[in-house]
Design a protein around this motif. Structure first.
Motif, PDB file in Angstrom:
ATOM      1  N   SER B 444       0.758  -1.317   0.045  1.00 10.42           N
ATOM      2  CA  SER B 444      -0.200  -0.122   0.136  1.00 10.42           C
ATOM      3  C   SER B 444       0.760   1.347   0.000  1.00 10.42           C
ATOM      4  O   SER B 444       0.624   2.070  -0.730  1.00 10.42           O
ATOM      5  N   ALA B 445       1.917   1.195   0.889  1.00  9.37           N
ATOM      6  CA  ALA B 445       2.849   2.361   1.000  1.00  9.37           C
ATOM      7  C   ALA B 445       3.319   2.633  -0.274  1.00  9.37           C
ATOM      8  O   ALA B 445       3.469   3.745  -0.711  1.00  9.37           O
ATOM      9  N   TRP B 446       3.895   1.586  -1.205  1.00 10.59           N
ATOM     10  CA  TRP B 446       4.492   1.957  -2.231  1.00 10.59           C
ATOM     11  C   TRP B 446       3.367   2.607  -3.336  1.00 10.59           C
ATOM     12  O   TRP B 446       3.770   3.303  -4.200  1.00 10.59           O
ATOM     13  N   GLU B 447       2.116   1.909  -3.407  1.00  6.63           N
ATOM     14  CA  GLU B 447       1.056   2.329  -4.261  1.00  6.63           C
ATOM     15  C   GLU B 447       0.794   3.954  -3.869  1.00  6.63           C
ATOM     16  O   GLU B 447       0.616   4.569  -4.669  1.00  6.63           O
ATOM     17  N   LEU B 448       0.809   4.268  -2.619  1.00  4.87           N
ATOM     18  CA  LEU B 448       0.459   5.568  -2.230  1.00  4.87           C
ATOM     19  C   LEU B 448       1.470   6.624  -2.608  1.00  4.87           C
ATOM     20  O   LEU B 448       1.118   7.815  -3.236  1.00  4.87           O
ATOM     21  N   SER B 449       2.853   6.216  -2.519  1.00  8.93           N
ATOM     22  CA  SER B 449       3.801   7.064  -2.563  1.00  8.93           C
ATOM     23  C   SER B 449       4.218   7.296  -4.061  1.00  8.93           C
ATOM     24  O   SER B 449       4.111   8.153  -4.718  1.00  8.93           O
ATOM     25  N   LYS B 450       3.655   6.097  -4.893  1.00  6.24           N
ATOM     26  CA  LYS B 450       3.544   6.233  -6.258  1.00  6.24           C
ATOM     27  C   LYS B 450       2.609   7.254  -6.798  1.00  6.24           C
ATOM     28  O   LYS B 450       2.928   8.253  -7.666  1.00  6.24           O
ATOM     29  N   ASN B 451       1.344   7.361  -6.302  1.00  9.81           N
ATOM     30  CA  ASN B 451       0.325   8.179  -6.815  1.00  9.81           C
ATOM     31  C   ASN B 451       0.678   9.369  -5.946  1.00  9.81           C
ATOM     32  O   ASN B 451      -0.438  10.265  -6.146  1.00  9.81           O
ATOM     33  N   LYS B 452       1.387   9.669  -5.093  1.00  9.12           N
ATOM     34  CA  LYS B 452       1.521  10.780  -4.299  1.00  9.12           C
ATOM     35  C   LYS B 452       0.380  11.050  -3.399  1.00  9.12           C
ATOM     36  O   LYS B 452      -0.376  12.163  -3.333  1.00  9.12           O
ATOM     37  N   MET B 453      -0.575  10.039  -2.849  1.00 10.41           N
ATOM     38  CA  MET B 453      -1.498  10.197  -2.196  1.00 10.41           C
ATOM     39  C   MET B 453      -1.265  10.370  -0.670  1.00 10.41           C
ATOM     40  O   MET B 453      -0.580   9.552   0.015  1.00 10.41           O
ATOM     41  N   GLU B 454      -1.853  11.114  -0.065  1.00  9.00           N
ATOM     42  CA  GLU B 454      -1.632  11.248   1.521  1.00  9.00           C
ATOM     43  C   GLU B 454      -2.950  11.150   1.913  1.00  9.00           C
ATOM     44  O   GLU B 454      -3.243  10.663   3.065  1.00  9.00           O
ATOM     45  N   SER B 455      -4.091  11.591   1.277  1.00  6.89           N
ATOM     46  CA  SER B 455      -5.513  11.431   1.821  1.00  6.89           C
ATOM     47  C   SER B 455      -5.964  10.323   1.269  1.00  6.89           C
ATOM     48  O   SER B 455      -6.081  10.242  -0.077  1.00  6.89           O
ATOM     49  N   LEU B 456      -6.429   9.197   1.856  1.00  3.89           N
ATOM     50  CA  LEU B 456      -6.940   7.889   1.678  1.00  3.89           C
ATOM     51  C   LEU B 456      -8.469   8.304   1.391  1.00  3.89           C
ATOM     52  O   LEU B 456      -8.991   8.489   2.576  1.00  3.89           O
ATOM     53  N   GLN B 457      -9.021   7.534   0.582  1.00  2.00           N
ATOM     54  CA  GLN B 457     -10.605   7.460   0.637  1.00  2.00           C
ATOM     55  C   GLN B 457     -11.156   6.341  -0.293  1.00  2.00           C
ATOM     56  O   GLN B 457     -10.301   6.004  -1.444  1.00  2.00           O
ATOM     57  N   ASP B 458     -11.894   5.556   0.050  1.00  2.00           N
ATOM     58  CA  ASP B 458     -12.597   4.488  -0.551  1.00  2.00           C
ATOM     59  C   ASP B 458     -13.935   4.377  -0.044  1.00  2.00           C
ATOM     60  O   ASP B 458     -14.209   4.482   0.905  1.00  2.00           O
ATOM     61  N   ILE B 459     -14.743   3.819  -1.156  1.00  2.00           N
ATOM     62  CA  ILE B 459     -16.188   3.802  -0.781  1.00  2.00           C
ATOM     63  C   ILE B 459     -16.235   2.222  -1.249  1.00  2.00           C
ATOM     64  O   ILE B 459     -16.041   1.804  -2.221  1.00  2.00           O
ATOM     65  N   LEU B 460     -16.718   1.669  -0.047  1.00  2.00           N
ATOM     66  CA  LEU B 460     -17.369   0.346  -0.224  1.00  2.00           C
ATOM     67  C   LEU B 460     -18.681   0.012  -0.652  1.00  2.00           C
ATOM     68  O   LEU B 460     -19.634   1.049  -0.045  1.00  2.00           O
ATOM     69  N   VAL B 461     -19.133  -0.964  -1.213  1.00  2.00           N
ATOM     70  CA  VAL B 461     -20.544  -0.874  -1.708  1.00  2.00           C
ATOM     71  C   VAL B 461     -21.098  -2.280  -0.887  1.00  2.00           C
ATOM     72  O   VAL B 461     -20.495  -3.231  -0.974  1.00  2.00           O
ATOM     73  N   MET B 462     -22.072  -2.048  -0.198  1.00  2.00           N
ATOM     74  CA  MET B 462     -22.582  -3.111   0.501  1.00  2.00           C
ATOM     75  C   MET B 462     -23.881  -3.389  -0.014  1.00  2.00           C
ATOM     76  O   MET B 462     -24.640  -2.396  -0.037  1.00  2.00           O
ATOM     77  N   ARG B 463     -24.092  -4.382  -0.597  1.00  2.00           N
ATOM     78  CA  ARG B 463     -25.364  -4.944  -1.155  1.00  2.00           C
ATOM     79  C   ARG B 463     -26.287  -5.553  -0.401  1.00  2.00           C
ATOM     80  O   ARG B 463     -26.093  -6.786   0.199  1.00  2.00           O
TER      81      ARG B 463
END
Lengths: 214, 723
Positions: B444-463
């Motif tokens: 995750s850290a690599w992914e985030l540093s690659k995309n220069k992301m510091e604020s993380l957001q995720d939307i989960l879909v509960m069906r």
């Protein structure tokens, strides 16, 4: 829900789209329950409701997906457009910003549905005449320009709500009758006469679409 | 549901069978569009023991109680040899005539229908002037007896009549089930077989009828466990106390257990058992077999639902009839019939549709969530951060919920987020806790540093199955600091922060930090040296809270001296060092040079020559780390096995074969760069392959005096659990 096959003439899938707070869920509720929900919370997700209507003597079941309006959900809610036979695009006549965003909603609706999807423009909260921010004529012109059917409604009083939903169904039905809507095509959002299981939820593959496409 | 079929082609009117919910609503609203009338129905069953029909049977049907309908079931109407093969109409005609002549006023009745299966006959009469319409009448049979050549003989089985009277669908079934005390299970099975009876089309099964009257020689006996002798039973059965034996009736017991006739009703008989008598008398069987008396002959009924009204008016046996070894059993019923006012029904249809919509929408799954948005705040590398939400089923149906991948995604949530459980079935009013955990691992850290992301957001879909979707928004903040960054970033961090740190202690540590080596690496190695290589215990367990403390100290530069962290051990520093190196976005041996290095794995000279081609930061790091390892290995022979882990870290590769990579590490650690270069220039092109004894002992002087460690212990490889 009782088991066993349902047999309607058709099942139509609708989506309701538009900015946050324009009253999408209230329209759905008014249409399915004939009641106004005063303290309707923001929809965080995608609501679902059904109603059986009659068009030209045919019983049609409407499956209505009411999407979250918040911008940050846009990427997720886009996936619910697929396979809609009707799209109700809603703005709030008392808030111009919601009207200004229509072109963006319309772009999504055009890009993500099939060419025969009936897009219906609804100016909601018509009961709040004193706070009106968007003149009827202006929205009517916008609708005409883009080939949309247009009505101002009030989810609160119920005015024109039935008409918007029914008129959309009539147009879809007309498209079927005159052959412009090919029922064998993918993602028409129309399920013709056949045994139907109650739908499963929305995004990737709602059950009703699968059954008519496979 | 077939009970109110409307005429075809009426536009806009109510046609049942289109929608189950609408049918249900219309059914529950029957009283709004139906009128009702009551008719009297007399049902009788009689096992005639093969007797020929007399002209009539006096007293079978009382003349002072004239029913609108008579339905009679006979068994053993014809026992003559060959009956099973050759049908004999004569007996049937005679018996039907006998029954007719036994009716209160025979000329007032017409036969509606009859059906016979060998000796099992059912016949229905209707009072001619009774003002109800029979609009449909069907009959059928089903055989359950002995199977000969694949066809069941008709010695046992059932015959049934299905009639639509006005708009009520009524079914009458006469049967003869398997005989004998021990054949209980056979009787139960016969019953189940006969329930498969259909009329006309396959979907017109008996269960669709508003009322079923089921009667016949069911042949159920008293259970063997009854606390009486056979003689006692005969004695009791003779008296007015006979009904006390009913508790030992097999059918009564089996029905109570739900094994047979589960949804049927029966009034406990007040009459004496109806079997077995000496023919011509009311005396119990006096033959050698001396059969125990039993209520073989019964009449039961079943209502489809509360809209069916049936009142039993009487239930009795006719002891005066002595022509058979059974007695006839007779029951009177008052039966409510409906008549649909189609116009009223059509008018109600629209309302019923609305009501069905309301019910359908009400049955949609509903839940409440304690939160739909979760903010995890600032999260740190490899530090699990957990939140829970409570979900309650607030609807009127069971809810099957599951998290599904959002559109165009394969996973249900981002890599840095975990959710459990991902599927659950919630009962009405039940609550569950769903836990969401943020863990920033190296990926995750690599992914985030690659995309220069510091604020993380995720939307989960509960069906919710067959219902709506809920979105769950998870946000967190993550700042890349020491872990999961690039070597460049680590070095750069040193430079920018140097000015911010207060000098004193810091200056000293930084002073001896070689150029090109990140300060954090140096701090870890320095602390390891300070504690002493001999204190490094490779068998220690990785302590995550200690890791957290060291990580925080590295990130915040406080305390500068890592040995001052409370509870810190050499191993915790050592494993943190490995974790840190493993978390870097790039491997120490560059991908493109891997092949070359592996090729020279046994040749330190060529290996170091290859390393020298790397970028300066890597060269500095490799020199620095191999120096440290050389110290460690020289003092701790058993630490050589640790080089396997280091091989994984250096190459960022664990795929087989692993030996060449381990050999590389041996070569780099066993021969320092300058020594190797020296030998190279002195024309030592090849260094000994197994340098354990002869190898050149080149090491930096250890900062602490060497101790001999407990080298006898076997050293497990501090391995994958450290990363």
């Amino acid at each position: 829900m009782s088991a066993g096959p349902y047999n309607y003439s058709y099942i139509f899938k609708y989506i309701i789209i538009g900015d946050m707070g324009v009253g999408k869920s209230c329209l759905l509720h008014q249409f399915t329950e004939k009641k106004f929900m005063a303290d309707c919370p923001h929809t965080i997700g995608v609501e679902f409701g059904t109603r059986i209507i009659e068009v030209s003597g045919q019983k049609i079941k409407l499956q209505i997906w009411d999407t979250a309006g918040q911008e940050r959900f846009r990427a997720v809610t886009r996936s619910y457009y697929r396979g809609a036979a009707g799209a109700l695009m809603v703005y709030d006549v008392t808030r111009r910003s919601t009207y200004n965003h229509l072109s963006s909603w319309l772009t999504d609706a055009r890009n993500l549905t099939n060419p025969n999807t009936v897009i219906f423009l609804i100016g909601n909260k018509s009961d709040l005449e004193a706070q009106r921010d968007v003149p009827y004529e202006e929205a009517k012109a916008f609708a005409d320009e883009n080939g949309l059917t247009f009505l101002e409604c009030s989810a609160k009083t119920g005015e024109n709500v039935e008409d918007a939903f029914l008129e959309t169904a009539r147009k879809i039905y007309q498209n079927i009758q005159d052959g412009s809507l090919d029922l064998n095509a993918a993602d028409t959002g129309v399920q013709p006469k056949q045994v139907v299981r109650p739908t499963t939820g929305g995004s990737a593959a709602p059950g009703e679409r699968k059954e008519c496409n496979c | 549901m077939t009970f109110y079929m409307a005429g075809p082609g009426r536009k806009g009117g109510y046609v049942p069978g289109r929608d189950n919910v609408i049918d249900e609503v219309m059914r529950s609203w029957q009283e709004k569009y139906c009128t009702y009338s009551e008719v009297s129905v007399c049902v009788s069953t009689f096992n005639v023991n093969g007797r020929s029909a007399p002209p009539n049977i006096l007293g079978w049907f009382p003349s002072d109680n004239r029913a609108d309908f008579y339905i009679v079931g006979l068994q053993e109407m014809d026992l003559s040899i060959g009956t099973h093969i050759i049908d004999n109409m004569k007996k049937e005609i005679e018996w039907i005539e006998c029954i007719r002549q036994s009716l209160p006023n025979p000329d007032d009745y017409i036969k509606v229908r009859s059906h016979r299966l060998v000796g099992i006959l059912i016949v229905m009469f209707k009072l001619t002037k009774c003002n109800v319409q029979i609009t449909e009448e069907k009959s059928n049979l089903i055989a359950t007896g002995i199977s000969v050549m694949g066809t069941k003989l008709g010695n046992k089985g059932g015959t049934g009549i299905s009639v639509k009277i006005n708009d009520s669908l009524i079914c009458f079934i006469n049967c003869h089930l398997a005989a004998g005390n021990g054949e209980l299970e056979r009787r139960n099975q016969d019953f189940r077989d006969i329930t498969n009876l259909t009329f006309g089309s396959t979907d017109a099964n008996i269960w669709a009828h508003d009322a079923i009257f089921w009667f016949g020689d069911l042949n159920y006996r008293l259970i063997n466990e009854a606390p009486y002798t056979s003689d006692e039973i005969r004695a009791i059965a003779q008296t007015k106390q006979a009904h006390q034996l009913f508790q030992y009736d097999q059918l009564y017991i089996e029905k109570a257990k739900g094994r047979v006739f589960a949804s049927f009703e029966e009034t406990p008989p007040k009459f004496r058992p109806t079997y077995k008598f000496d023919v011509g008398t009311c005396q119990w069987d006096s033959s050698e077999k001396a059969r125990v008396p039993a209520w073989c002959d019964r009449i039961l009924w079943r209502k489809l639902d509360a809209d069916t009204h049936i009142r039993q008016l009487s239930y009795e046996s006719l002891e005066a009839v002595v022509i058979s070894d059974h007695k006839p059993v007779r029951a009177f019923f008052a039966l409510r019939l409906r008549k649909i006012d189609q116009q009223k029904a059509d008018r109600l249809y629209e309302d019923a549709i609305r009501e069905a919509d309301r019910r359908a929408n009400e049955l949609l799954p509903q839940i409440s969530l304690s939160a739909s948005e979760l903010d995890f705040g600032e999260v740190a590398y490899l530090e699990p951060n957990c939140r829970t939400i409570t979900i309650k089923n607030t609807g009127k149906a069971r809810v099957n919920l599951s998290f599904v991948p959002p559109p165009n995604k394969e996973r249900i949530c981002a890599r840095w987020l975990q959710v459990t459980p991902i599927k659950y079935a919630l009962r009405i009013d039940e609550e569950i806790q769903i836990s969401l955990t943020v863990v920033i691992d190296k990926g995750s850290a690599w992914e985030l540093s690659k995309n220069k992301m510091e604020s993380l957001q995720d939307i989960l879909v509960m069906r919710l199955e067959k219902g709506r979707d809920h979105f769950l928004i998870c946000t967190a903040k993550y700042t890349p600091k020491v872990f999961g960054v690039s070597l460049q970033h680590l070095l750069h961090r040193n430079q920018t922060e140097q000015n911010l740190i207060d000098f004193g202690e810091t200056a000293q540590v930084l002073d001896d930090c070689p150029d090109g080596v990140p300060k954090e690496i140096h701090r870890l190695v320095s602390a390891l040296r300070k504690i002493g290589h001999t204190k490094l215990n490779f068998t220690e367990m990785v302590d995550n809270s200690l890791f957290g403390a060291i990580r925080t100290a590295l990130e915040n530069n406080v305390p500068q001296d890592l040995t001052s962290i409370r509870g810190v051990t050499a191993f915790s520093l050592y494993s943190t060092l490995l974790r840190l190196l493993d978390s870097l976005t790039e491997s120490l041996i560059p991908q493109k040079s891997k092949e070359a290095c592996l090729h020279h794995c046994t040749n330190a000279v060529l290996l170091w020559t290859e390393v020298a081609k790397f970028d300066p930061i890597r060269v500095a790091m490799i020199e620095y780390l191999t120096t440290y390892l050389r110290e460690l290995v020289s003092l701790r022979q058993e630490a050589r096995e640790q080089l396997w882990s280091w091989a994984d870290v250096f190459f960022r590769d664990t795929s087989p074969p692993i030996t060449p990579r381990q050999q590389c590490l041996y070569s780099l650690v066993d021969y320092a760069r300058d020594v190797a270069v020296f030998h190279s220039s002195a024309s030592f092109n090849t260094l000994p392959n197994k340098p354990s004894n002869e190898r050149l002992q080149v090491r930096l002087p250890p900062p602490v005096p060497p101790h001999r460690g407990t080298s006898s212990q076997t050293i497990p490889r501090a391995g994958s659990n450290m990363f």
